[in-house]
Motif scaffolding. Structure first.
Motif, mmCIF file in Angstrom:
data_model
loop_
_atom_site.group_PDB
_atom_site.id
_atom_site.type_symbol
_atom_site.label_atom_id
_atom_site.label_comp_id
_atom_site.label_asym_id
_atom_site.label_seq_id
_atom_site.Cartn_x
_atom_site.Cartn_y
_atom_site.Cartn_z
ATOM 1 N N SER A 19 0.829 -1.205 0.000
ATOM 2 C CA SER A 19 0.000 0.000 0.000
ATOM 3 C C SER A 19 0.861 1.252 0.000
ATOM 4 O O SER A 19 0.591 2.220 -0.735
ATOM 5 C CB SER A 19 -0.923 -0.014 1.227
ATOM 6 O OG SER A 19 -1.618 1.206 1.357
ATOM 7 N N GLN A 20 1.905 1.253 0.815
ATOM 8 C CA GLN A 20 2.815 2.391 0.886
ATOM 9 C C GLN A 20 3.500 2.634 -0.457
ATOM 10 O O GLN A 20 3.558 3.764 -0.959
ATOM 11 C CB GLN A 20 3.853 2.132 1.977
ATOM 12 C CG GLN A 20 4.891 3.217 2.157
ATOM 13 C CD GLN A 20 6.053 2.735 3.008
ATOM 14 O OE1 GLN A 20 6.863 1.910 2.594
ATOM 15 N NE2 GLN A 20 6.135 3.246 4.226
ATOM 16 N N GLN A 21 4.032 1.567 -1.053
ATOM 17 C CA GLN A 21 4.759 1.704 -2.306
ATOM 18 C C GLN A 21 3.846 2.106 -3.461
ATOM 19 O O GLN A 21 4.261 2.866 -4.354
ATOM 20 C CB GLN A 21 5.479 0.395 -2.631
ATOM 21 C CG GLN A 21 6.574 0.017 -1.645
ATOM 22 C CD GLN A 21 7.718 1.017 -1.643
ATOM 23 O OE1 GLN A 21 8.235 1.389 -2.695
ATOM 24 N NE2 GLN A 21 8.113 1.462 -0.465
ATOM 25 N N LEU A 22 2.619 1.610 -3.473
ATOM 26 C CA LEU A 22 1.666 2.009 -4.506
ATOM 27 C C LEU A 22 1.399 3.510 -4.448
ATOM 28 O O LEU A 22 1.336 4.187 -5.482
ATOM 29 C CB LEU A 22 0.362 1.234 -4.357
ATOM 30 C CG LEU A 22 0.321 -0.169 -4.970
ATOM 31 C CD1 LEU A 22 -0.917 -0.922 -4.519
ATOM 32 C CD2 LEU A 22 0.363 -0.087 -6.497
ATOM 33 N N ARG A 23 1.230 4.027 -3.246
ATOM 34 C CA ARG A 23 0.965 5.465 -3.107
ATOM 35 C C ARG A 23 2.183 6.275 -3.521
ATOM 36 O O ARG A 23 2.068 7.264 -4.247
ATOM 37 C CB ARG A 23 0.572 5.790 -1.662
ATOM 38 C CG ARG A 23 0.289 7.267 -1.431
ATOM 39 C CD ARG A 23 -0.350 7.495 -0.076
ATOM 40 N NE ARG A 23 0.534 7.134 1.021
ATOM 41 C CZ ARG A 23 1.453 7.950 1.533
ATOM 42 N NH1 ARG A 23 1.631 9.164 1.023
ATOM 43 N NH2 ARG A 23 2.206 7.561 2.547
ATOM 44 N N TRP A 24 3.364 5.868 -3.050
ATOM 45 C CA TRP A 24 4.573 6.608 -3.400
ATOM 46 C C TRP A 24 4.826 6.591 -4.896
ATOM 47 O O TRP A 24 5.135 7.624 -5.499
ATOM 48 C CB TRP A 24 5.771 6.015 -2.665
ATOM 49 C CG TRP A 24 5.817 6.326 -1.202
ATOM 50 C CD1 TRP A 24 4.955 7.137 -0.498
ATOM 51 C CD2 TRP A 24 6.768 5.835 -0.254
ATOM 52 N NE1 TRP A 24 5.314 7.164 0.825
ATOM 53 C CE2 TRP A 24 6.422 6.374 1.005
ATOM 54 C CE3 TRP A 24 7.861 4.988 -0.340
ATOM 55 C CZ2 TRP A 24 7.148 6.104 2.168
ATOM 56 C CZ3 TRP A 24 8.578 4.708 0.810
ATOM 57 C CH2 TRP A 24 8.238 5.260 2.048
ATOM 58 N N SER A 25 4.713 5.403 -5.512
ATOM 59 C CA SER A 25 5.027 5.303 -6.936
ATOM 60 C C SER A 25 4.014 6.059 -7.778
ATOM 61 O O SER A 25 4.388 6.790 -8.712
ATOM 62 C CB SER A 25 5.090 3.834 -7.363
ATOM 63 O OG SER A 25 3.832 3.202 -7.193
ATOM 64 N N ARG A 26 2.731 5.915 -7.459
ATOM 65 C CA ARG A 26 1.711 6.615 -8.242
ATOM 66 C C ARG A 26 1.885 8.125 -8.105
ATOM 67 O O ARG A 26 1.803 8.879 -9.094
ATOM 68 C CB ARG A 26 0.313 6.193 -7.773
ATOM 69 C CG ARG A 26 -0.813 6.980 -8.429
ATOM 70 C CD ARG A 26 -0.887 6.739 -9.924
ATOM 71 N NE ARG A 26 -1.798 7.679 -10.570
ATOM 72 C CZ ARG A 26 -3.121 7.549 -10.591
ATOM 73 N NH1 ARG A 26 -3.690 6.505 -10.022
ATOM 74 N NH2 ARG A 26 -3.858 8.441 -11.210
ATOM 75 N N VAL A 67 -3.546 5.612 4.232
ATOM 76 C CA VAL A 67 -2.592 5.680 5.333
ATOM 77 C C VAL A 67 -1.947 4.316 5.520
ATOM 78 O O VAL A 67 -2.644 3.290 5.552
ATOM 79 C CB VAL A 67 -3.293 6.122 6.635
ATOM 80 C CG1 VAL A 67 -2.309 6.116 7.805
ATOM 81 C CG2 VAL A 67 -3.904 7.506 6.467
ATOM 82 N N THR A 68 -0.629 4.291 5.627
ATOM 83 C CA THR A 68 0.063 3.015 5.857
ATOM 84 C C THR A 68 -0.322 2.460 7.215
ATOM 85 O O THR A 68 -0.130 3.128 8.233
ATOM 86 C CB THR A 68 1.592 3.220 5.810
ATOM 87 O OG1 THR A 68 1.941 3.797 4.552
ATOM 88 C CG2 THR A 68 2.296 1.888 5.957
ATOM 89 N N PRO A 69 -0.906 1.253 7.283
ATOM 90 C CA PRO A 69 -1.292 0.684 8.569
ATOM 91 C C PRO A 69 -0.101 0.555 9.513
ATOM 92 O O PRO A 69 1.012 0.250 9.073
ATOM 93 C CB PRO A 69 -1.860 -0.688 8.208
ATOM 94 C CG PRO A 69 -2.269 -0.562 6.783
ATOM 95 C CD PRO A 69 -1.273 0.366 6.169
ATOM 96 N N LYS A 70 -0.341 0.801 10.781
ATOM 97 C CA LYS A 70 0.734 0.745 11.772
ATOM 98 C C LYS A 70 0.775 -0.588 12.499
ATOM 99 O O LYS A 70 1.567 -0.789 13.396
ATOM 100 C CB LYS A 70 0.554 1.878 12.797
ATOM 101 C CG LYS A 70 0.493 3.270 12.178
ATOM 102 C CD LYS A 70 1.697 3.552 11.309
ATOM 103 C CE LYS A 70 1.700 4.978 10.799
ATOM 104 N NZ LYS A 70 0.621 5.260 9.854
ATOM 105 N N GLN A 71 -0.119 -1.509 12.135
ATOM 106 C CA GLN A 71 -0.125 -2.829 12.746
ATOM 107 C C GLN A 71 -0.143 -3.875 11.653
ATOM 108 O O GLN A 71 -0.806 -3.709 10.637
ATOM 109 C CB GLN A 71 -1.354 -3.035 13.630
ATOM 110 C CG GLN A 71 -1.396 -2.074 14.819
ATOM 111 C CD GLN A 71 -2.687 -2.234 15.573
ATOM 112 O OE1 GLN A 71 -3.715 -2.436 14.970
ATOM 113 N NE2 GLN A 71 -2.630 -2.138 16.881
ATOM 114 N N GLY A 72 0.576 -4.945 11.855
ATOM 115 C CA GLY A 72 0.606 -6.009 10.864
ATOM 116 C C GLY A 72 -0.682 -6.811 10.868
ATOM 117 O O GLY A 72 -1.280 -7.044 11.910
ATOM 118 N N GLY A 73 -1.103 -7.241 9.694
ATOM 119 C CA GLY A 73 -2.313 -8.038 9.597
ATOM 120 C C GLY A 73 -2.046 -9.535 9.627
ATOM 121 O O GLY A 73 -2.972 -10.329 9.592
ATOM 122 N N GLY A 74 -0.798 -9.934 9.643
ATOM 123 C CA GLY A 74 -0.477 -11.351 9.702
ATOM 124 C C GLY A 74 0.560 -11.731 8.660
ATOM 125 O O GLY A 74 0.968 -10.937 7.826
#
Length: 613
Positions: free
Chosen positions: A408-415, A531-538
């Motif tokens: 999610s973070q990289q998609l936002r940065w790259s776009r 927003v980049t989630p601050k907790q891991g989903g697994g």
């Protein structure tokens, strides 16, 4: 609590009235005592989480370079890089080397793109500048203003007795940031303590309280200025309001949530007035000396902002965060110091101090961009404001805790960065700055080169066509291997050991992100700020890596098919290249496929800018 005409909420804990409690029957008292005990237990749990928070430990990494050691190293490896370049490209461009014209053109395009990026990387790192802390010697004024002699010559409106600071339009409820005239004297530092006044803005949107609380606790304790901390809650969370009250910080909401983080910041800028604005993402815990280390550079009236590194404190306890951090460390190390030497360091969204008048001059944060920090920097540099990078970890944050968060973070940065390329081309920037911005935004196009490299062995295996002819596999390796090895060695040298093999494989497995972002940008598909989630989903997130895993399976299947019908050296060479790519893709996908390298959680991450030359 005060309700403004626009119906947004601004709470100052010190303004809360003191009301004497009414008499209650014993049953009510017992219930109240039970509720108090529950709240105390909750606070005790929060204190326990904070005490084990990795962000509160001393940073395990610092980007400070040993003087000009990196510049010397880059100059030393220059002859080797030049020799390897001509050795490979001299062979590649030799007459009669063209096989399939289309494949050869694609290969040449990919190689030229990577060569330009490599040259830009070397150029950037070779211009390294290492700054140290600079104590303040006077209150920072406005560009063109002599504080001892009055307003001086600012710009036309300032000469008439007003200047531009950030206000809020009153003709609607959009709360968008627009320039509004105010008395110029209001821009000068005014504080009862005699210290410089600083507004510290912490935007939040549905993050967990235990992620945000250490940030607020640290922000109110920063030294070196009169600090006014504001919690900007775009999630309208009552728990955040209570948290703000607990630490005595201003709690600000707004009637709508347009413009995502940029809109949230612009709204707050219109309701604060300090001459310096510091921004921290809600998971980045500032160190007490942050202001002491940065504000001195704003004594120079031409400096618009001072950027410091983003540091992932959970890198040692989380596989994805650690791998992502290896990429970030390369940027905030040699690359950022080099950009600073070229005057081209851009805003990275957090751990940054702005001059308010510089923000006002460009109209605040761009609300139509997924990377508002990157485009803001373009606008500020275009207006002539200078940037400073202080290579010292002065705040500790959390990196993405799982592959879904990283993607999610990289998609936002790259776009965002790819979409900003037209703005860079149109901007009236000095050539070196324009080149630096194009290198940074262009980095996210590198996924196309990985795709091209994977297509080549597939075409040879499946259809017998190849980009290069009149050359054996041994000849190709003899010329390509030294070129590739020297390039990787230069990156490792610049990263001083921080850039790892895992980071390289994660970058390879994320090739599709740049491809998708390019297509969406060309089609002008609307993007969404996530927003980049601050907790891991697994650990098990196969859908996130379905593209690299599918491509790896295709390469493996094609290799088996090719070897079944041809065991010659040409086929063996193509299969070997296909196997290398498949291995890189699968290794980069491992964190989403249930493999546990390092724990995916930290005590505070229970719920969950880019490297470029």
């Amino acid at each position: 609590m005060t309700i403004t005409p626009e119906h947004e909420t601004i709470t100052h804990s010190q303004q809360l009235p003191s009301v004497a409690p009414a008499a209650r029957p014993p049953v009510a008292d017992n219930a109240r005592n039970g509720a108090d005990n529950a709240r105390n237990d909750a606070r005790s749990e929060t204190r326990t989480a904070i005490s084990t928070d990795p962000r509160l430990a001393p940073p395990a990494w610092q980007p400070l370079g040993p003087g000009r050691a990196l510049r010397r190293r880059m100059l030393l490896v220059l002859p080797l890089n030049v020799l390897a370049f001509f050795w490979y490209f001299g062979w590649l461009l030799a007459p009669g080397r063209v096989g399939n014209v289309l494949l050869y053109a694609l290969l040449l395009l990919a190689e030229v793109f990577n060569a330009v990026q490599a040259l830009g990387f070397w150029w950037t790192c070779s211009r390294e500048r290492v700054r140290r802390r600079r104590p303040r010697v006077r209150a920072p004024g406005n560009r063109g203003v002599d504080q001892g002699a009055g307003l001086g010559r600012v710009h036309r409106k300032a000469a008439e007795g007003v200047t531009l600071v950030l206000g809020v339009s009153t003709d609607d409820n959009t709360a968008r940031c627009v320039p509004q005239p105010r008395d110029a004297a209001s821009l000068l530092p005014v504080a009862l303590s005699g210290q410089l006044a600083v507004d510290v803005l912490v935007p939040v949107y549905n993050e967990p309280v235990d992620v945000v609380e250490p940030t607020l606790a640290a922000a109110v304790r920063m030294r070196g200025a009169q600090v006014h901390v504001c919690l900007l809650d775009d999630g309208d969370n009552p728990r955040m309001a209570a948290l703000a009250s607990r630490y005595g910080v201003t709690y600000i909401t707004r009637p709508d949530h347009r413009g995502a983080k940029a809109g949230n910041l612009n709204h707050a800028l219109g309701r604060t007035s300090a001459p310096i604005v510091v921004i921290f993402d809600c998971d980045h815990v500032p160190h007490p000396e942050f202001l002491e280390a940065t504000l001195g550079y704003l004594d120079d009236p031409g400096v618009g902002f001072v950027q410091t590194p983003q540091y992932y404190a959970n890198a040692s306890t989380n596989e994805v965060a650690g791998t992502s951090w290896a990429q970030q460390a390369l940027f905030f190390g040699g690359i950022a110091r080099g950009k600073d030497g070229l005057g081209a360091m851009f805003c990275c969204g957090t751990n940054i101090a702005f001059r308010r008048t510089a923000l006002a001059e460009v109209g605040g944060f761009p609300e139509d961009s997924l990377t508002e920090d990157f485009e803001l920097s373009i606008r500020m540099h275009t207006r002539g404001w200078r940037s400073v990078y202080v290579p010292e970890v002065l705040a500790s944050g959390l990196g993405p805790a799982d592959m879904a968060s990283y993607t999610s973070q990289q998609l936002r940065w790259s776009r965002g960065c790819i979409s900003a390329i037209p703005a860079v081309l149109a901007a009236r920037l000095p050539r070196r700055l324009k080149a630096q911005y194009l290198l940074s935004a262009g980095y996210f196009l590198s996924g196309w080169t990985v795709l091209i490299y994977m297509i080549m062995p597939l075409m040879r295996i499946m259809f017998g066509i190849q980009p290069i002819t009149a050359a054996s596999a041994d000849q190709f390796l003899l010329h390509f291997a030294p070129y590739f090895t020297v390039a990787l060695g230069t990156v490792a040298l610049a990263g001083n050991g921080s850039y790892t093999f895992a980071a390289f494989t994660l970058q390879s497995a994320s090739f599709w992100i740049g491809v998708v972002s390019t297509v969406r940008a060309l089609l002008r598909r609307p993007g969404r700020f996530v927003v980049t989630p601050k907790q891991g989903g697994g650990h098990w997130q196969p859908t996130v890596v379905v593209v690299p895993v599918a491509v790896a399976m295709l390469l493996i299947a094609a290799s088996i098919y090719g070897l079944a019908r041809d065991q010659g050296p040409g086929m063996a060479n193509s299969v070997a290249f296909a196997g290398v790519h498949a291995a890189l893709l699968l290794r980069g996908s491992i964190p989403a496929l249930g493999w546990r390298g390092r724990t995916a959680r930290t005590a505070v991450a229970r719920d969950a800018p880019p490297i470029a030359a």
